[in-house]
Design a protein around this motif. Structure first.
Motif, short mmCIF file in Angstrom:
data_model
loop_
_atom_site.label_atom_id
_atom_site.label_comp_id
_atom_site.label_asym_id
_atom_site.label_seq_id
_atom_site.Cartn_x
_atom_site.Cartn_y
_atom_site.Cartn_z
N ALA A 96 0.86 -1.18 0.00
CA ALA A 96 0.00 0.00 0.00
C ALA A 96 0.89 1.23 0.00
O ALA A 96 1.92 1.27 0.67
N ALA A 97 0.49 2.21 -0.78
CA ALA A 97 1.31 3.43 -0.87
C ALA A 97 0.41 4.62 -1.13
O ALA A 97 -0.69 4.49 -1.70
N LEU A 98 0.89 5.77 -0.70
CA LEU A 98 0.19 7.03 -0.92
C LEU A 98 1.06 7.90 -1.81
O LEU A 98 2.27 8.04 -1.58
N TYR A 99 0.44 8.47 -2.86
CA TYR A 99 1.19 9.26 -3.84
C TYR A 99 0.61 10.68 -3.89
O TYR A 99 -0.59 10.89 -3.72
N ARG A 100 1.53 11.62 -4.15
CA ARG A 100 1.13 13.00 -4.34
C ARG A 100 1.99 13.58 -5.44
O ARG A 100 3.22 13.53 -5.37
N ASP A 101 1.33 14.09 -6.49
CA ASP A 101 2.03 14.63 -7.67
C ASP A 101 2.97 13.59 -8.27
O ASP A 101 4.07 13.92 -8.72
N GLY A 102 2.54 12.34 -8.28
CA GLY A 102 3.31 11.28 -8.91
C GLY A 102 4.46 10.74 -8.10
O GLY A 102 5.24 9.94 -8.61
N ARG A 144 5.76 8.92 -4.37
CA ARG A 144 5.33 8.24 -3.17
C ARG A 144 5.71 9.08 -1.94
O ARG A 144 6.87 9.42 -1.75
N VAL A 145 4.71 9.30 -1.11
CA VAL A 145 4.94 10.11 0.09
C VAL A 145 4.76 9.30 1.36
O VAL A 145 5.14 9.76 2.45
N ALA A 146 4.17 8.12 1.27
CA ALA A 146 3.98 7.29 2.46
C ALA A 146 3.81 5.84 2.03
O ALA A 146 3.33 5.55 0.93
N THR A 147 4.25 4.94 2.92
CA THR A 147 4.11 3.50 2.69
C THR A 147 3.47 2.89 3.92
O THR A 147 4.18 2.36 4.80
N PRO A 148 2.17 2.94 4.05
CA PRO A 148 1.50 2.39 5.23
C PRO A 148 1.65 0.87 5.28
O PRO A 148 1.81 0.20 4.26
N THR A 149 1.57 0.33 6.47
CA THR A 149 1.69 -1.11 6.67
C THR A 149 0.36 -1.78 6.99
O THR A 149 0.31 -2.99 7.14
N SER A 150 -0.70 -1.01 7.11
CA SER A 150 -2.02 -1.56 7.41
C SER A 150 -3.07 -0.70 6.75
O SER A 150 -2.81 0.42 6.29
N LEU A 151 -4.29 -1.23 6.69
CA LEU A 151 -5.38 -0.46 6.11
C LEU A 151 -5.68 0.78 6.93
O LEU A 151 -5.96 1.85 6.39
N ALA A 152 -5.61 0.67 8.25
CA ALA A 152 -5.87 1.83 9.10
C ALA A 152 -4.88 2.94 8.83
O ALA A 152 -5.24 4.12 8.73
N ASP A 153 -3.59 2.59 8.71
CA ASP A 153 -2.58 3.60 8.41
C ASP A 153 -2.83 4.22 7.04
O ASP A 153 -2.62 5.42 6.84
N THR A 154 -3.25 3.41 6.09
CA THR A 154 -3.52 3.92 4.74
C THR A 154 -4.64 4.94 4.77
O THR A 154 -4.55 6.01 4.15
N PRO A 210 -4.45 16.05 1.20
CA PRO A 210 -5.62 16.55 0.46
C PRO A 210 -5.61 16.16 -1.01
O PRO A 210 -6.67 15.91 -1.59
N ASP A 211 -4.44 16.14 -1.63
CA ASP A 211 -4.36 15.82 -3.06
C ASP A 211 -3.69 14.46 -3.29
O ASP A 211 -3.12 14.23 -4.36
N GLY A 212 -3.74 13.60 -2.33
CA GLY A 212 -3.06 12.31 -2.45
C GLY A 212 -3.91 11.26 -3.16
O GLY A 212 -5.11 11.43 -3.38
N MET A 213 -3.24 10.20 -3.52
CA MET A 213 -3.90 9.05 -4.15
C MET A 213 -3.38 7.79 -3.48
O MET A 213 -2.16 7.58 -3.37
N ALA A 214 -4.25 6.94 -3.04
CA ALA A 214 -3.86 5.68 -2.41
C ALA A 214 -3.92 4.56 -3.44
O ALA A 214 -4.88 4.46 -4.22
N TRP A 215 -2.90 3.74 -3.42
CA TRP A 215 -2.84 2.56 -4.29
C TRP A 215 -2.62 1.36 -3.37
O TRP A 215 -1.55 1.18 -2.80
#
Length: 389
Positions: A56-62, A64-74, A82-87
């Motif tokens: 799981a990863a969070l992206y902003r402007d293409g 990666r800004v975060a790599t959560p380890t669980s669904l709750a963290d994601t 605000p402008d992020g995208m979760a994959w």
């Protein structure tokens, strides 16, 4: 708990797109189009590392800004960007994990049911502002010389992409890596990720096409060589081609549906070119699959004809051998009958009885010899006339 941010609406500059391409005549009423309320997830699924999460990863402007380890963290990270995208990538997820995602991202219950049960045909459906895509991946296994099929479900929303794999194929780690190496493409949003997934699935068909073509070439050689197991191989490969057609043929219509909405939904021009390229590859692959199935049907017909010819030749050889055997039996039977006649006469006159007719007859011996000769010669001519000798 903080309120969820409002979902971004599509803008004219194409920086942020939401998938609004429907494959049905009329779209169902949107569930939520402005904001997503916070829904408390089950504690066992959301607050512990999920075994089904591949990455799981969070992206902003293409980027990666975060790599959560669980669904709750994601979920938490997505609220803070605000402008992020979760994959979120899942592999054989549990029902609790899917229910948690459905509650967080407002996934439709019908799409969720399909994702839980799997074994779906390729399709593209839209529920509100979420696109649900079912894909059938394929890979060629060299050792057993067979095609292995996998199933992939993709949920595409305004700021999230969820992939659910129910098999080993396809491996999406390479897709994620390639997209992260192209931030200009990744920042186009979830639809860019969907393009990359479609492209990876379609590219996976190329080795399958090459492997099947090689199998067909080998089968043609085996057919004319008269291999006994070739019919089974043709049948098994034909069944795989039926599955391959079921995986590729619906993709043609799905991609054309997406392309039909380019102008209406303001799809980025770069993505338009990519999707057209994927559509061309899918069309070519589908046509090859149709050609393979027809070729296998023709090969099976040729093999049946060759087998029938071989069986006819064997039956003819057996008939000829039986005819020759019958002729030999006739000759043996004829000579046996001829030799039996003097034996019968000699046996009668060789009986040791004191009171027998012609026992004291002086011409008895010449008569017996003459009788034997007459019977033998008569039988010889009878069998000769009937071509037994």
């Amino acid at each position: 708990m903080p309120e969820r941010r409002a979902r971004p609406e599509p803008t004219a500059n194409g920086k942020k797109h939401t998938w609004r391409r429907g494959t049905r005549p009329a779209d169902p009423p949107p569930i939520k189009t402005t904001s997503r309320p916070v829904v408390d997830a089950p504690p066992t699924a959301a607050h512990s590392p999920a075994a089904g999460i591949v990455e799981a990863a969070l992206y902003r402007d293409g980027v990666r800004v975060a790599t959560p380890t669980s669904l709750a963290d994601t979920f938490r990270e997505l609220r803070e960007q605000p402008d992020g995208m979760a994959w979120i990538g899942l592999a054989r997820p549990t029902e609790a994990e899917l229910l948690t995602l459905a509650a967080e991202f407002d996934l439709h219950e019908l799409a969720l049911e399909d994702a839980m049960e799997a074994h779906q045909r390729p399709k593209l459906e839209r529920y509100g502002d979420t696109l649900f895509v079912v894909l059938r991946a394929a890979r060629y296994l060299d050792a057993p010389e067979e095609v292995d099929f996998g199933e992939l479900h993709v949920f595409v929303g305004p700021d999230f992409v969820i992939t659910v794999r129910h098999s080993a194929a396809p491996d999406l780690s390479g897709v994620r890596r390639r997209m992260e190496e192209s931030p200009d493409l990744l920042k186009l949003g979830p639809e860019a990720v969907l393009y990359a997934i479609l492209d990876a699935v379609v590219d996976g068909y190329v080795p399958v096409v090459a492997g099947v073509q090689n199998d067909i070439d080998e089968i043609e050689t085996e057919v004319f060589r008269g291999e006994p197991e070739v019919s089974r191989r043709i049948y098994e490969l034909s069944r795989e081609m039926v599955e391959f057609q079921r995986a590729t043929r619906p993709l043609v219509g799905m991609l054309h549906s997406l392309m039909a909405g380019f102008a209406k939904y303001g799809t980025d021009e770069e993505l338009q070119r990519y999707l057209r390229d994927v559509a061309d590859h899918v069309t070519h692959t589908s046509e090859r699959a149709d050609g393979f199935r027809q070729a296998l049907a023709d090969i099976l017909t040729v093999n049946a004809t060759l087998v029938t010819q071989q069986q006819n030749a064997e039956m003819r050889a057996l008939a000829e051998a039986g005819f020759e055997q019958n002729e030999e039996i006739k000759k043996i039977s004829s000579w046996a009958a001829i030799l039996f006649a003097p034996t019968l006469v000699g046996t009668i006159y060789g009986m040791n009885f004191e009171t027998m007719p012609e026992l004291k007859w002086a011409a008895g011996y010449p008569f017996a010899i003459l009788l034997m000769a007459v019977v033998c010669v008569s039988l010889y001519f009878i069998f000769k006339r009937r071509d037994w000798l």
